[in-house]
Design a protein around this motif. Structure first.
Motif, PDB file in Angstrom:
ATOM      1  N   PHE A   1      10.506  15.496 -20.582  1.00  0.00           N
ATOM      2  CA  PHE A   1      11.502  14.463 -20.289  1.00  0.00           C
ATOM      3  C   PHE A   1      12.573  14.445 -21.377  1.00  0.00           C
ATOM      4  O   PHE A   1      13.774  14.398 -21.093  1.00  0.00           O
ATOM      5  CB  PHE A   1      10.825  13.094 -20.188  1.00  0.00           C
ATOM      6  N   LEU A   2      12.134  14.508 -22.622  1.00  0.00           N
ATOM      7  CA  LEU A   2      13.079  14.539 -23.739  1.00  0.00           C
ATOM      8  C   LEU A   2      13.952  15.782 -23.686  1.00  0.00           C
ATOM      9  O   LEU A   2      15.155  15.723 -23.966  1.00  0.00           O
ATOM     10  CB  LEU A   2      12.316  14.493 -25.061  1.00  0.00           C
ATOM     11  N   LEU A   3      13.368  16.914 -23.320  1.00  0.00           N
ATOM     12  CA  LEU A   3      14.131  18.153 -23.211  1.00  0.00           C
ATOM     13  C   LEU A   3      15.246  18.015 -22.182  1.00  0.00           C
ATOM     14  O   LEU A   3      16.395  18.418 -22.426  1.00  0.00           O
ATOM     15  CB  LEU A   3      13.204  19.310 -22.836  1.00  0.00           C
ATOM     16  N   GLY A   4      14.928  17.431 -21.025  1.00  0.00           N
ATOM     17  CA  GLY A   4      15.935  17.230 -19.994  1.00  0.00           C
ATOM     18  C   GLY A   4      17.036  16.287 -20.438  1.00  0.00           C
ATOM     19  O   GLY A   4      18.227  16.533 -20.179  1.00  0.00           O
ATOM     20  N   ALA A   5      16.651  15.199 -21.137  1.00  0.00           N
ATOM     21  CA  ALA A   5      17.645  14.244 -21.615  1.00  0.00           C
ATOM     22  C   ALA A   5      18.560  14.866 -22.657  1.00  0.00           C
ATOM     23  O   ALA A   5      19.787  14.686 -22.623  1.00  0.00           O
ATOM     24  CB  ALA A   5      16.929  13.017 -22.196  1.00  0.00           C
ATOM     25  N   LEU A   6      17.975  15.603 -23.589  1.00  0.00           N
ATOM     26  CA  LEU A   6      18.777  16.242 -24.634  1.00  0.00           C
ATOM     27  C   LEU A   6      19.703  17.300 -24.047  1.00  0.00           C
ATOM     28  O   LEU A   6      20.846  17.460 -24.499  1.00  0.00           O
ATOM     29  CB  LEU A   6      17.852  16.863 -25.682  1.00  0.00           C
ATOM     30  N   ALA A   7      19.225  18.024 -23.032  1.00  0.00           N
ATOM     31  CA  ALA A   7      20.065  19.027 -22.391  1.00  0.00           C
ATOM     32  C   ALA A   7      21.273  18.381 -21.724  1.00  0.00           C
ATOM     33  O   ALA A   7      22.389  18.909 -21.782  1.00  0.00           O
ATOM     34  CB  ALA A   7      19.247  19.802 -21.362  1.00  0.00           C
ATOM     35  N   GLN A   8      21.055  17.220 -21.091  1.00  0.00           N
ATOM     36  CA  GLN A   8      22.164  16.516 -20.452  1.00  0.00           C
ATOM     37  C   GLN A   8      23.166  16.006 -21.477  1.00  0.00           C
ATOM     38  O   GLN A   8      24.383  16.131 -21.294  1.00  0.00           O
ATOM     39  CB  GLN A   8      21.618  15.340 -19.627  1.00  0.00           C
ATOM     40  N   ILE A   9      22.664  15.465 -22.568  1.00  0.00           N
ATOM     41  CA  ILE A   9      23.546  14.957 -23.629  1.00  0.00           C
ATOM     42  C   ILE A   9      24.362  16.100 -24.233  1.00  0.00           C
ATOM     43  O   ILE A   9      25.546  15.937 -24.561  1.00  0.00           O
ATOM     44  CB  ILE A   9      22.713  14.241 -24.713  1.00  0.00           C
ATOM     45  N   ALA A  10      23.724  17.276 -24.343  1.00  0.00           N
ATOM     46  CA  ALA A  10      24.411  18.453 -24.891  1.00  0.00           C
ATOM     47  C   ALA A  10      25.257  19.176 -23.844  1.00  0.00           C
ATOM     48  O   ALA A  10      25.870  20.193 -24.138  1.00  0.00           O
ATOM     49  CB  ALA A  10      23.387  19.420 -25.479  1.00  0.00           C
TER      50      ALA A  10
END
Length: 310
Positions: free
Chosen positions: A10-19
């Protein structure tokens, strides 16, 4: 608090979106993952229902329905009086927080099984039951003499939406088939965690993409999206002894009480309350409450309940 490996996706997906990294899944794949999780959870619960079902389960189910109907009555005045929202928006959001998130429940199951904490295996029955009463209470709270309710379409969305239909249907299939269902478990059982990881990867991206909408809806919605889960989880934990639940079952009921629907209820409210601001409800439940529960809520509920009960 330990971060489960499933939650890391979940964190990976969120960080990817932010980046602004392009990892968006095809809509067809996202829908397939959702269907898989609903069937897997329902099937497992149905098998357990056939093994452990008793007359006690009937009154437990009735108490769960009461619990689900009570939660919107807590959320509604907070939204109406403190948030200053309209009656229809308050009722719509309250219904979301009286219902449940199947994804949040799936994460809670994964966390409990990873920590080898036992729970009542027929719990998916309670998940299915909690999908419906909150919608009915939300419509009652939003009652307006000037608004004509399309009863046929509304009932269709309440009882035949994807979440309720697949979860309940799979549960009944598992209960009816009994041991025959085991031939399906190499697929729906062994692949559960991998599918959940992919699902959370996309959910992290979707949740992060809605954070910018908080500028439009203000600080109250952000606060409500955290406070209401804590209230619901506390009530769930306090309600659990009436159902004579184990520590694992108490964690699950607290998790369900603190979760908010972003699939079943939005579909029903779009039909029944077309004047409601659906973006407001989805932003609160998906951008605030879901990440809070996955990252903070479930580990917090688990730690506190285990500390008290074990």
């Amino acid at each position: 608090m330990h971060l489960d490996v499933i939650v890391a996706f979940f964190l990976l997906g969120a960080l990817a979106q932010i980046a602004k990294a392009p990892i968006k899944m095809p809509n067809g794949l996202y829908q397939s993952l959702t269907i898989f999780l609903l069937i897997a959870i329902g099937l497992k619960g149905g098998i357990a229902l056939g093994q452990y079902g008793s007359i006690d389960l009937l009154w437990q189910s009735l108490l769960v329905i009461v619990f689900g109907a009570f939660l919107p009555l807590i959320a509604f005045p907070l939204l109406l009086k403190f948030g200053g929202l309209s009656r229809v928006d308050s009722a719509s959001i309250a219904a979301h927080y009286g219902s449940v998130s199947i994804a949040t429940f799936a994460v809670a199951l994964a966390v409990l099984e990873a920590q080898e904490i036992s729970y009542e295996p027929y719990f998916p029955l309670f998940v299915a039951l909690l999908e419906i009463p909150a919608i009915a209470v939300g419509l009652w709270l939003a009652r307006d003499k000037t608004q004509v309710l399309d009863l046929k379409k509304t009932l269709h969305e309440i009882f035949l939406n994807q979440g309720v239909l697949l979860l309940t249907g799979a549960l009944l299939v598992g209960w009816w088939a009994g041991d025959q269902s085991q031939k399906l478990m190499p697929f729906f059982g062994n692949l559960f965690y991998g599918v959940l990881a992919l699902f959370l990867l996309e959910m992290g991206r979707v949740s992060a993409s809605r954070l910018q909408l908080l500028r439009q809806y203000g600080a109250f919605i952000a606060s409500f999206g955290v406070i209401m889960p804590l209230i619901g989880a506390t009530l769930g934990a306090l309600f659990a002894p009436l159902l004579q639940l184990s520590a694992g079952g108490t964690i699950l009921l607290a998790t369900l009480g603190g979760s908010a629907s972003y699939i079943a209820v939005p579909a029903a409210m779009a039909v029944a309350l077309p004047k409601a601001n659906q973006g407001l409800s989805i932003t609160s439940s998906l951008a605030i409450t879901f990440p809070f529960n996955v990252l903070v809520g479930i580990p917090l509920y688990s730690a506190l309940i285990i500390e008290v009960m074990v």
